[in-house]
Design an enzyme around this catalytic site. Structure first.
Site, short mmCIF file in Angstrom:
data_model
loop_
_atom_site.label_atom_id
_atom_site.label_comp_id
_atom_site.label_asym_id
_atom_site.label_seq_id
_atom_site.Cartn_x
_atom_site.Cartn_y
_atom_site.Cartn_z
N LYS A 32 1.03 -1.07 0.06
CA LYS A 32 -0.09 -0.05 0.40
C LYS A 32 1.08 1.28 0.13
CE LYS A 32 -2.30 1.76 3.57
NZ LYS A 32 -2.24 3.49 4.10
N ASP A 59 -3.14 3.86 -1.69
CA ASP A 59 -4.32 4.80 -0.70
C ASP A 59 -4.70 6.38 -0.74
OD1 ASP A 59 -6.21 4.93 1.59
OD2 ASP A 59 -4.04 4.60 3.18
N LYS A 61 -7.59 8.04 -0.91
CA LYS A 61 -8.45 8.87 0.03
C LYS A 61 -8.98 9.70 -0.64
CE LYS A 61 -7.35 6.89 4.43
NZ LYS A 61 -6.18 6.26 4.24
N ASP A 64 -13.56 14.63 -3.23
CA ASP A 64 -14.07 16.59 -3.28
C ASP A 64 -14.57 16.23 -4.45
OD1 ASP A 64 -13.14 19.07 -4.11
OD2 ASP A 64 -10.40 18.40 -4.06
N THR A 119 -10.19 3.63 10.73
CA THR A 119 -10.38 2.85 12.19
C THR A 119 -9.65 3.32 13.40
OG1 THR A 119 -8.61 1.78 10.98
CG2 THR A 119 -10.11 0.61 10.98
N ARG A 211 2.55 -0.88 10.56
CA ARG A 211 3.71 -0.30 11.91
C ARG A 211 4.45 -1.74 12.14
NH1 ARG A 211 0.96 4.50 13.93
NH2 ARG A 211 -1.05 3.32 13.49
O1 C5P Z 1 -0.08 1.56 11.04
P1 C5P Z 1 -0.61 0.81 10.63
O2 C5P Z 1 -1.34 -0.36 10.51
O3 C5P Z 1 -1.91 1.56 11.86
O4 C5P Z 1 -1.76 1.21 9.36
C1 C5P Z 1 -2.40 1.26 8.23
C2 C5P Z 1 -2.55 2.01 7.57
O5 C5P Z 1 -3.55 1.86 6.92
C3 C5P Z 1 -3.02 3.34 7.73
O6 C5P Z 1 -1.53 3.43 6.38
C4 C5P Z 1 -3.54 4.05 7.66
O7 C5P Z 1 -3.45 4.94 6.57
C5 C5P Z 1 -4.09 2.99 6.73
N1 C5P Z 1 -5.80 3.24 7.41
C6 C5P Z 1 -5.81 3.23 8.29
N2 C5P Z 1 -7.37 2.96 8.06
C7 C5P Z 1 -8.46 3.05 7.24
C8 C5P Z 1 -8.01 3.46 5.82
C9 C5P Z 1 -6.49 3.44 5.78
O8 C5P Z 1 -5.10 2.69 9.14
N3 C5P Z 1 -10.14 3.28 7.39
#
Ligand code: C5P
Length: 232
Positions: A32, A59, A61, A64, A119, A211
């Site tokens: 991603k 990603d 998002k 607009d 999330t 992460r």
């Molecule tokens: O580091 P982590 O596992 O929290 O990363 C989650 C990734 O998913 C991040 O890049 C974040 O921008 C993306 N994301 C998210 N929740 C959403 C959509 C995308 O955490 N609803």
């Protein structure tokens, strides 16, 4: 469409990202590319990672007015990515415009997925800051139905909502779920979290993991663990 683990490559530069991806010699993970990396390096980073044989979820998002999103999606459609997304809160017209923009003259296009509620958002934040008073699950479902009706392929939601989305919106409607943490891991800013195993049990199609893999002392091992827990 198969179940897969998507690694969120939230890095600030091309060098850091490619160094990280060099670790994965056996299997090229689904990657991603989010705002940080895209804004730092521009579209060339997408081409470079694609050329190395990875599938890509871009990603960005988008959110607009319909005309702007349609034209932006037309530009993104040239990047040959596998999945792109937008915010469902932009509404049906915006989602339909996005789909038009993304579809190439030969009728092909990447999967188009709508973010429902982030999330990192809780019921309290939704009610007190966003003034949305429904139950979080109902809001996610309602946004998912709008996305389906606009012709989109699926949604981004938490693993906890993947089951109800499949039940009420369609079994083939794709659920892409961030907010994934190992049982012994750190939640960070994520709120609606689940383990890879739980995400599989509830029915996520793709888990997005950042992460827990990128910051692990051994990222390949963390990826393998994630894949094993999620895909079996
Ligand atoms: O580091 P982590 O596992 O929290 O990363 C989650 C990734 O998913 C991040 O890049 C974040 O921008 C993306 N994301 C998210 N929740 C959403 C959509 C995308 O955490 N609803």
């Amino acid at each position: 469409m198969g179940k897969d683990v998507i690694i969120a490559c939230d890095f600030a530069s091309r060098d850091q990202t490619l160094q990280f991806l060099d670790r994965f010699q056996d299997k090229k993970p689904f990657v991603k590319i989010g705002m940080e990396l895209y804004y730092a390096e521009g579209p060339q980073i997408v081409r470079d990672i694609k050329a190395r044989g990875h599938q890509i979820f871009l990603d960005l998002k988008l959110h607009d007015i319909p005309n702007t999103v349609e034209k932006a999606m037309r530009v993104l459609s040239n990047l040959q990515v596998d999945m792109v997304n937008l915010h469902a809160t932009g509404g049906r017209m915006m989602m339909e415009a996005a789909l038009r923009g993304l579809t190439k003259p030969d009728g092909t296009r990447p999967l188009l997925i709508a973010v429902t509620q982030l999330t990192s958002t809780t019921q309290e934040v939704m009610e007190q800051e966003l003034l949305i008073h429904g139950k979080l699950e109902d809001v996610v479902l309602s946004y998912a139905k709008n996305a389906r009706d606009a012709g989109l392929d699926g949604v981004v939601c938490s693993p906890w909502e993947a089951g109800i989305v499949h039940e009420h919106v369609g079994v083939g409607f794709v659920t892409v779920t961030p907010g994934v943490r190992f049982a012994d891991g750190d939640a960070g800013d994520q709120k609606r979290i689940a383990t890879p195993e739980k995400a599989n049990e509830i029915g996520s199609d793709y888990i997005v993991v950042g992460r827990p893999i990128t910051q692990a002392s051994n990222p390949e091992e963390a990826y393998r663990r994630c894949f094993h827990e999620f895909c079996g």
